[in-house]
Design an enzyme around this catalytic site. Structure first.
Site, PDB file in Angstrom:
ATOM      1  N   ASP A   1       4.920  13.220   2.968  1.00 38.77           N
ATOM      2  CA  ASP A   1       4.384  11.845   2.863  1.00 38.77           C
ATOM      3  C   ASP A   1       5.340  10.943   3.443  1.00 38.77           C
ATOM      4  O   ASP A   1       6.407  10.582   3.078  1.00 38.77           O
ATOM      5  CB  ASP A   1       4.123  11.415   1.363  1.00 38.77           C
TER       6      ASP A   1
ATOM      7  N   GLN B   1       6.877   5.829   4.260  1.00 41.69           N
ATOM      8  CA  GLN B   1       7.924   5.138   4.290  1.00 41.69           C
ATOM      9  C   GLN B   1       9.336   5.505   5.018  1.00 41.69           C
ATOM     10  O   GLN B   1      10.127   5.082   4.952  1.00 41.69           O
ATOM     11  CB  GLN B   1       8.538   4.765   2.907  1.00 41.69           C
TER      12      GLN B   1
ATOM     13  N   HIS C   1       4.215   8.616  -4.669  1.00 41.55           N
ATOM     14  CA  HIS C   1       3.029   7.377  -4.685  1.00 41.55           C
ATOM     15  C   HIS C   1       1.792   8.318  -5.376  1.00 41.55           C
ATOM     16  O   HIS C   1       1.517   9.190  -5.025  1.00 41.55           O
ATOM     17  CB  HIS C   1       2.947   7.110  -3.331  1.00 41.55           C
TER      18      HIS C   1
ATOM     19  N   LYS D   1       1.889   0.414   7.908  1.00 44.50           N
ATOM     20  CA  LYS D   1       3.309   0.166   7.441  1.00 44.50           C
ATOM     21  C   LYS D   1       4.359   0.280   8.873  1.00 44.50           C
ATOM     22  O   LYS D   1       5.539   0.325   8.689  1.00 44.50           O
ATOM     23  CB  LYS D   1       3.684   1.370   6.476  1.00 44.50           C
TER      24      LYS D   1
ATOM     25  N   CYS E   1       2.374   1.620  -7.410  1.00 46.87           N
ATOM     26  CA  CYS E   1       1.610   2.805  -7.320  1.00 46.87           C
ATOM     27  C   CYS E   1       2.341   4.204  -7.683  1.00 46.87           C
ATOM     28  O   CYS E   1       2.288   5.031  -7.178  1.00 46.87           O
ATOM     29  CB  CYS E   1       0.965   2.946  -5.927  1.00 46.87           C
TER      30      CYS E   1
HETATM   31  C1  LIG Z   1       5.167   6.542  -0.087  1.00 47.99           C
HETATM   32  C2  LIG Z   1       3.700   6.090   0.228  1.00 47.99           C
HETATM   33  N1  LIG Z   1       3.001   7.067   0.141  1.00 47.99           N
HETATM   34  C3  LIG Z   1       1.470   6.782   0.382  1.00 47.99           C
HETATM   35  C4  LIG Z   1       1.224   5.219   0.408  1.00 47.99           C
HETATM   36  C5  LIG Z   1      -0.230   5.100   0.646  1.00 47.99           C
HETATM   37  O1  LIG Z   1      -0.669   4.434   2.031  1.00 47.99           O
HETATM   38  P1  LIG Z   1      -1.890   4.182   2.313  1.00 47.99           P
HETATM   39  O2  LIG Z   1      -2.436   3.114   1.093  1.00 47.99           O
HETATM   40  O3  LIG Z   1      -1.731   3.374   3.677  1.00 47.99           O
HETATM   41  O4  LIG Z   1      -2.843   5.163   2.441  1.00 47.99           O
HETATM   42  C6  LIG Z   1       2.007   4.394   0.414  1.00 47.99           C
HETATM   43  C7  LIG Z   1       1.657   2.820   0.564  1.00 47.99           C
HETATM   44  O5  LIG Z   1       1.425   2.133  -0.423  1.00 47.99           O
HETATM   45  C8  LIG Z   1       3.434   4.799   0.189  1.00 47.99           C
HETATM   46  O6  LIG Z   1       4.357   3.906   0.290  1.00 47.99           O
END
Ligand SMILES: Cc1ncc(COP(=O)(O)O)c(C=O)c1O
Lengths: 151, 419
Positions: B213, B216, B136, B239, B377
């Site tokens: 990270d 998910q 991401h 999430k 993203c």
């Molecule tokens: C795999 C992953 N990493 C990071 C993020 C970023 O999360 P957040 O926008 O809640 O900081 C997301 C969510 O969009 C994600 O799916």
């Protein structure tokens, strides 16, 4: 199909999406510009050939949704043969149409076929899809160096 | 919806009653364009059970006050609730201590915290940080920023056509200049579950710390940070059926202890003079300013809810849905699934020949179906497959096979219009 959805995806739009007009690179363009919609990753490249202040040829390349592709395709037909000034007027009228600035029951006669985009104003998130090709065309007209983005 | 069909036996002793779960989520009663909402955008954010909504409301209506600073009754109640949430999170991911649990705004802030406070000060020109091709943007850009400033190199583990990491390439990327590895546990755009234990083992053999990270992952899989032996782990409350604006950074206590603060302000200090300031102990050193108190309490409640349903049961239910959906779209010839790893969370990303994801998204919206369309993203993933965007349906504990039928029928209608 839902009525509002049908207004957005008119036959003309579906047709131009399927078989876009002037969908090609132009080797001998006099000016060109690239547009980008960071929201969906769509890119578009507009080519113009201008002789004596008249847009004698216009074409585009790129990928995009039905709205953006059809909009680009119909744009090429709409500005071909126009003077630079006339093309700018069409640009402005088109933007007014899709953003709902022409009022309740707009007189869309002067827009011709472009009137099929009237439904876009009901879909604020899709206005950028319809306008990308036009902003990019305008940047090419003005010979702007920077890449156009919708954000 | 036929509720009988939706009750499945998970094991000999467990009955998974999806209708009962759905009744706990008020938003699922919503209609969109006169159709019942079919919410399949769970990888973007999940819906909240009524208990979470009530808990946040309860905080504002019965305990609202600032934490860690008042001697008055409300402040003590609020502090207690906030710290109780931290303990719930500690248990949920099996951290060793509650001082290893830092409240942040979300995954993004957690990763930035580690990039700025742990990696950046330790990075020399010529050093290397490794991430993967399926990250991401929030696990790319913080590393680019740190690497650029320090003239360090960001190296990328490639992925294959199925969306699996190419592990032997990871082995090759490691050198004696590699200072840090940060990878996604489960990909939000492909669904791939990465072999994170293998990654961590190999990195540790080379004395390289690893961040995961887990944005998910925690919502789909049991996650045990001690078993994984990861050095840092990040996730977002929203999430995980919790509120937005709250997230977690887990870090091993010795690493967190060694790090300078990320932000300065109230709560993170122990003594301030103009000459010198000493910092508060963990975890408060990393929680400058008044935090999202209601968010933290809501997240604690969300974890209680998940524990009640059982993360293994959720996982089992979601795998059933993913299998059903994968099967159901397989008879659409113009549909191609992007992300076909054998190990996936319940994410189904796809493209249709001749229909752009944006048009799919608008059409499905009129059927009441919410999916995500775009690059999610993860633009490097889109570049890898040479596509601008995908459509993504992602399933959560409350989704049903009947909802997947609505999705698939919608797709067939779209193909009829555009075909
Ligand atoms: C795999 C992953 N990493 C990071 C993020 C970023 O999360 P957040 O926008 O809640 O900081 C997301 C969510 O969009 C994600 O799916």
């Amino acid at each position: 199909m839902d009525q509002e959805l049908r207004e957005l995806y008119q036959e003309v739009i579906l047709d131009h999406n399927k078989s876009p007009r002037n969908f090609r690179e132009m080797e001998d363009s006099t000016q060109d510009s690239e547009g980008y919609n960071p929201l969906c990753g769509d890119t578009i490249h507009i080519y113009l050939k201008i002789n004596d202040g008249i847009v004698t040829d216009v074409s585009f390349q790129g990928s995009g949704c039905a709205i953006s592709k059809a909009s680009a395709s119909l744009m090429t037909s709409a500005v071909k043969g126009k003077t630079k000034e006339e093309a700018e007027v069409v640009f402005k009228n088109f933007l007014d149409l899709i953003t709902g600035n022409l009022g309740e029951n707009p007189n869309t006669d002067k827009l011709g076929k472009l009137a099929v985009f009237a439904g876009v104003q009901e879909f604020p998130v899709r206005v950028k899809c319809a306008s990308l090709a036009w902003h990019t065309m305008k940047a090419a007209l003005d010979e702007k160096e920077t890449k156009v983005t919708t954000e | 919806m036929n509720s009988k069909e939706e009750i499945s036996v998970i094991s000999n002793s467990t009955i998974y009653n999806v209708e009962a779960i759905r009744n706990d989520f008020p938003i699922l009663q919503t209609t969109v364009h006169d159709n019942p909402l079919v919410y399949l955008d769970n990888a973007a954010t999940t819906q909240k059970p009524i208990s979470v909504i009530k808990e946040a409301q309860k905080y504002y209506s019965t305990m609202n006050s600032n934490i860690h600073r008042g001697v008055h009754a409300l402040s003590q109640v609020a502090t207690e609730a906030y710290e109780t949430a931290r303990i719930k999170i500690k248990k949920f991911i099996n951290a060793l201590g509650k001082n290893e649990i830092i409240f942040t705004k979300g995954t993004t802030e957690s990763i930035n915290l580690v990039a700025q406070s742990y990696v950046r000060p330790n990075l020399q020109a010529g050093d290397e940080v490794i991430i993967s091709q399926m990250e991401h943007h929030s696990n790319i850009v913080p590393w680019q920023l740190a690497c650029k400033e320090k003239n360090a190199k960001l190296k990328i583990i490639p992925i294959d056509d199925n969306g699996d990491l190419i592990f032997k390439d990871f082995e090759k990327l490691i050198t004696d200049r590699t200072k840090f590895v940060s990878v996604v546990y489960a990909s939000n755009s492909l669904g791939t579950i990465n072999p994170v234990k293998k990654i961590i083992d190999l990195a540790h053999q080379n004395n390289i710390p690893v961040m995961l990270d887990a944005a998910q992952a925690v919502n789909h899989l049991p996650v045990d940070v001690q078993d994984l032996d990861c050095d840092f782990l990040a996730f977002s409350g929203h999430k995980l059926y919790g509120p937005t604006g709250i997230g977690i950074l887990y870090g091993k206590v010795n690493l967190l202890d060694s790090m300078p603060p990320y932000q300065g302000g109230g709560d993170m200090i122990s003594k301030v003079t103009f000459k010198e300031t000493t910092y508060n102990e963990l975890p408060h050193k990393f929680e400058a300013g008044t935090p999202n108190i209601a968010g933290a309490i809501g997240l604690g409640e969300a974890i209680d809810y998940i524990s009640k349903v059982g993360i293994e049961n959720i996982s089992f239910h979601e795998m059933n849905l993913l299998e059903y959906a994968t099967e159901a779209v397989s008879d659409i010839p113009s549909l191609k699934i992007i992300g076909t790893s054998k190990e996936k969370v319940s994410v189904l990303s796809f493209v249709l020949d001749d229909v752009h994801p944006h048009d799919i998204g608008t059409f499905l919206d009129f059927e009441g179906v919410a999916i995500r369309t775009g690059h999610h993203c993860t633009q490097p993933v889109m570049d890898r497959y040479n596509i601008p965007a995908t459509s993504r349906a992602s399933f959560a504990m409350y989704n049903t096979k009947a909802e997947i039928n609505v999705l698939v029928n919608g797709l067939k209608k779209i193909i009829g219009v555009f075909g």
